[in-house]
Design a protein around this motif. Structure first.
Motif, PDB file in Angstrom:
ATOM      1  N   ALA A 238       0.920  -1.399  -0.049  1.00  0.00           N
ATOM      2  CA  ALA A 238       0.082  -0.244   0.099  1.00  0.00           C
ATOM      3  C   ALA A 238       0.869   1.361   0.033  1.00  0.00           C
ATOM      4  CB  ALA A 238      -1.030  -0.083   1.187  1.00  0.00           C
ATOM      5  N   MET A 239       2.097   1.118   0.709  1.00  0.00           N
ATOM      6  CA  MET A 239       3.017   2.265   0.584  1.00  0.00           C
ATOM      7  C   MET A 239       3.853   2.533  -0.462  1.00  0.00           C
ATOM      8  SD  MET A 239       3.698   2.573   4.862  1.00  0.00           S
ATOM      9  CE  MET A 239       3.799   1.080   5.171  1.00  0.00           C
ATOM     10  N   ILE A 240       4.004   1.403  -1.116  1.00  0.00           N
ATOM     11  CA  ILE A 240       5.034   1.370  -2.311  1.00  0.00           C
ATOM     12  C   ILE A 240       5.235   2.563  -3.003  1.00  0.00           C
ATOM     13  CG2 ILE A 240       4.238  -0.003  -3.849  1.00  0.00           C
ATOM     14  CD1 ILE A 240       6.994  -1.564  -3.890  1.00  0.00           C
ATOM     15  N   GLU A 241       3.920   3.007  -3.697  1.00  0.00           N
ATOM     16  CA  GLU A 241       3.824   4.224  -4.409  1.00  0.00           C
ATOM     17  C   GLU A 241       4.523   5.428  -3.906  1.00  0.00           C
ATOM     18  OE1 GLU A 241       3.067   6.410  -7.861  1.00  0.00           O
ATOM     19  OE2 GLU A 241       3.185   4.263  -7.713  1.00  0.00           O
ATOM     20  N   GLY A 242       4.020   5.731  -2.537  1.00  0.00           N
ATOM     21  CA  GLY A 242       4.833   6.660  -1.707  1.00  0.00           C
ATOM     22  C   GLY A 242       6.209   6.803  -1.832  1.00  0.00           C
ATOM     23  N   MET A 243       6.498   5.609  -1.528  1.00  0.00           N
ATOM     24  CA  MET A 243       8.350   5.389  -1.372  1.00  0.00           C
ATOM     25  C   MET A 243       8.714   5.841  -2.886  1.00  0.00           C
ATOM     26  SD  MET A 243       8.199   1.842   0.306  1.00  0.00           S
ATOM     27  CE  MET A 243       7.253   1.006   1.809  1.00  0.00           C
ATOM     28  N   LYS A 244       8.137   5.426  -3.968  1.00  0.00           N
ATOM     29  CA  LYS A 244       8.789   5.891  -5.258  1.00  0.00           C
ATOM     30  C   LYS A 244       8.500   7.295  -5.323  1.00  0.00           C
ATOM     31  CE  LYS A 244       7.348   1.545  -7.546  1.00  0.00           C
ATOM     32  NZ  LYS A 244       6.354   0.919  -8.287  1.00  0.00           N
ATOM     33  N   LEU A 245       7.342   8.048  -5.003  1.00  0.00           N
ATOM     34  CA  LEU A 245       7.176   9.255  -5.187  1.00  0.00           C
ATOM     35  C   LEU A 245       8.148  10.274  -4.481  1.00  0.00           C
ATOM     36  CD1 LEU A 245       3.350   9.271  -5.254  1.00  0.00           C
ATOM     37  CD2 LEU A 245       4.925   9.658  -7.215  1.00  0.00           C
ATOM     38  N   ILE A 246       8.432   9.988  -3.103  1.00  0.00           N
ATOM     39  CA  ILE A 246       9.216  10.865  -2.337  1.00  0.00           C
ATOM     40  C   ILE A 246      10.933  11.034  -2.864  1.00  0.00           C
ATOM     41  CG2 ILE A 246       7.872  10.823  -0.201  1.00  0.00           C
ATOM     42  CD1 ILE A 246      10.014   8.789   0.896  1.00  0.00           C
ATOM     43  N   PHE A 247      11.136   9.762  -3.645  1.00  0.00           N
ATOM     44  CA  PHE A 247      12.464  10.064  -4.130  1.00  0.00           C
ATOM     45  C   PHE A 247      12.837  10.376  -5.446  1.00  0.00           C
ATOM     46  CE2 PHE A 247      12.931   7.038  -0.381  1.00  0.00           C
ATOM     47  CZ  PHE A 247      14.080   7.752   0.124  1.00  0.00           C
ATOM     48  N   GLN A 248      11.696  10.601  -6.246  1.00  0.00           N
ATOM     49  CA  GLN A 248      11.527  10.904  -7.712  1.00  0.00           C
ATOM     50  C   GLN A 248      12.212  12.229  -7.910  1.00  0.00           C
ATOM     51  OE1 GLN A 248       7.842  10.149 -10.081  1.00  0.00           O
ATOM     52  NE2 GLN A 248       7.772  12.116 -10.639  1.00  0.00           N
ATOM     53  N   PRO A 252      15.173  15.675   0.570  1.00  0.00           N
ATOM     54  CA  PRO A 252      14.018  15.446   1.020  1.00  0.00           C
ATOM     55  C   PRO A 252      12.853  16.183   0.569  1.00  0.00           C
ATOM     56  CG  PRO A 252      15.203  17.158   2.443  1.00  0.00           C
ATOM     57  CD  PRO A 252      16.182  16.634   1.131  1.00  0.00           C
ATOM     58  N   ALA A 253      13.062  16.484  -0.807  1.00  0.00           N
ATOM     59  CA  ALA A 253      11.792  17.283  -1.411  1.00  0.00           C
ATOM     60  C   ALA A 253      10.650  16.548  -1.349  1.00  0.00           C
ATOM     61  CB  ALA A 253      12.203  17.517  -2.829  1.00  0.00           C
ATOM     62  N   GLY A 254      10.695  15.142  -1.647  1.00  0.00           N
ATOM     63  CA  GLY A 254       9.487  14.773  -1.759  1.00  0.00           C
ATOM     64  C   GLY A 254       8.786  14.520  -0.256  1.00  0.00           C
ATOM     65  N   ILE A 255       9.601  13.934   0.549  1.00  0.00           N
ATOM     66  CA  ILE A 255       8.950  13.711   2.000  1.00  0.00           C
ATOM     67  C   ILE A 255       8.478  15.286   2.517  1.00  0.00           C
ATOM     68  CG2 ILE A 255      11.190  13.934   3.335  1.00  0.00           C
ATOM     69  CD1 ILE A 255       7.953  11.787   4.094  1.00  0.00           C
ATOM     70  N   LYS A 256       9.195  16.210   2.162  1.00  0.00           N
ATOM     71  CA  LYS A 256       8.630  17.695   2.679  1.00  0.00           C
ATOM     72  C   LYS A 256       7.570  17.810   2.121  1.00  0.00           C
ATOM     73  CE  LYS A 256      12.604  19.969   4.593  1.00  0.00           C
ATOM     74  NZ  LYS A 256      13.598  21.172   4.520  1.00  0.00           N
ATOM     75  N   SER A 257       7.281  17.445   1.036  1.00  0.00           N
ATOM     76  CA  SER A 257       5.878  17.741   0.270  1.00  0.00           C
ATOM     77  C   SER A 257       4.975  16.752   0.963  1.00  0.00           C
ATOM     78  CB  SER A 257       5.902  17.342  -1.254  1.00  0.00           C
ATOM     79  OG  SER A 257       6.874  18.144  -2.105  1.00  0.00           O
ATOM     80  N   ILE A 258       5.167  15.583   1.318  1.00  0.00           N
ATOM     81  CA  ILE A 258       4.085  14.782   2.174  1.00  0.00           C
ATOM     82  C   ILE A 258       3.837  15.504   3.227  1.00  0.00           C
ATOM     83  CG2 ILE A 258       3.768  12.684   3.471  1.00  0.00           C
ATOM     84  CD1 ILE A 258       4.605  11.107   1.200  1.00  0.00           C
ATOM     85  N   LEU A 259       5.026  15.912   4.131  1.00  0.00           N
ATOM     86  CA  LEU A 259       4.542  16.737   5.385  1.00  0.00           C
ATOM     87  C   LEU A 259       3.743  18.008   5.067  1.00  0.00           C
ATOM     88  CD1 LEU A 259       7.841  15.877   6.739  1.00  0.00           C
ATOM     89  CD2 LEU A 259       5.747  15.191   7.857  1.00  0.00           C
ATOM     90  N   GLU A 260       4.004  18.640   4.004  1.00  0.00           N
ATOM     91  CA  GLU A 260       3.019  19.906   3.639  1.00  0.00           C
ATOM     92  C   GLU A 260       1.652  19.408   3.434  1.00  0.00           C
ATOM     93  OE1 GLU A 260       3.143  23.420   0.257  1.00  0.00           O
ATOM     94  OE2 GLU A 260       3.491  21.236  -0.257  1.00  0.00           O
TER      95      GLU A 260
END
Length: 296
Positions: A238-248, A252-260
């Motif tokens: 269920a989380m694998i798409e999120g794992m891909k997106l945050i490193f694309q 930490p640009a991706g994880i900061k977008s999730i936290l935003e």
């Protein structure tokens, strides 16, 4: 070092628009992770953009995290680099009383031999008053810490207690688990390999996604450690798409977008990193909406 089993989170350093450290946001991140049931926090790692922080800013981040954590979770601090002598001096002068261990990345850019890597970490181990966790991330450092070198360090240095393994190579990870002493911590340093590492006998993960989805990531690791492979795999899937997106577009640009998206901090990063594109943010928001429904 059983306090470092399970899910550790490599904390971001939130910034304001003027690129100064956002202390209130950092406190929110710490509390969000703790309330999300993660097991320990890692300060000043790669995800924390430590390469762009001044010495005084690093101390500020440490002070804020230590105060806000208030002893609730074990803390690990990142102290690493490619100048062995300077790192030795830093370890000797840094007050490590609030930390359970030091995470130290393998020397980057220099591309040392295995003997050079061995001598580097042995020197640091002799200087550190706290246990040392090796950090192997060949994609960033340009060199790999081979399993035989890790075994040599584990046997020769009593305070080298584990490795954060981010090679992404499951064959190498299994080799580490099979070769090393049973009490040596083999920790996944990559969200993608967190589930298979735990199933193979590793002790957990130091995660990036875990600060955006702390409950879910830490539950996956807990289930894996309990041998509940099907339930753990369902969460991994269920989380694998999120794992891909945050490193694309880089960490930490991706994880900061999730936290935003979760209303915790701004997505601001410091150059040479750049904020995630509007297209990626849109995909991250879509993932978060869908994931929330899955979680429900």
């Amino acid at each position: 070092m059983k306090i470092l089993l399970g899910t550790g989170v490599a904390l971001i350093t939130p910034f304001k628009l003027d690129l100064s450290i956002d202390i209130d946001a950092l406190k929110r991140v710490v509390n969000f992770c703790i309330e999300g049931n993660v097991d320990y926090l890692v300060v000043l790692g790669t995800t924390g953009e430590s390469a762009t922080l001044t010495s005084s800013e690093k101390q500020l981040v440490i002070d804020v995290v230590v105060e806000e954590n208030a002893g609730r979770l074990p803390l690990v601090v990142g102290i690493g680099g490619n100048n062995t002598q300077l790192l030795t001096e830093e370890l000797l002068k840094t007050n490590l009383k609030d930390f359970a261990a030091v995470l130290s990345v393998s020397p980057y850019y220099n591309k040392p031999t295995q003997e050079g890597i061995y001598r580097h970490f042995k020197t640091l181990a002799q200087a550190s008053e706290k246990p040392l966790i090796l950090y192997n991330v060949p994609g960033r450092t340009g060199s790999n810490i081979e399993p035989d070198t890790v075994l040599r360090l584990a046997n020769d240095c009593s305070n080298i207690v584990g490795i954060k393994e981010a090679s992404g190579d499951m064959a190498q990870i299994r080799s580490l688990i099979n070769k090393l002493p049973s009490d040596f911590l083999v920790i996944s340093g990559d969200d993608f390999t967190a589930y298979p590492t735990v199933i193979a006998g590793g002790v957990g993960v130091i995660s990036v996604l875990g600060q955006g989805l702390p409950n879910e990531l830490s539950r996956m690791i807990r289930l894996g450690l309990q041998g509940k492979e099907e339930e753990a795999f369902a969460l991994h899937n269920a989380m694998i798409e999120g794992m891909k997106l945050i490193f694309q577009e880089g960490n930490p640009a991706g994880i900061k977008s999730i936290l935003e998206a979760r209303g915790i901090c701004r997505p601001t990063v410091r150059l040479p990193l750049v904020e995630a594109s509007s297209e990626l943010k849109g995909r991250i928001n879509e993932f978060m909406r869908a994931f929330t429904k899955i979680g429900a």
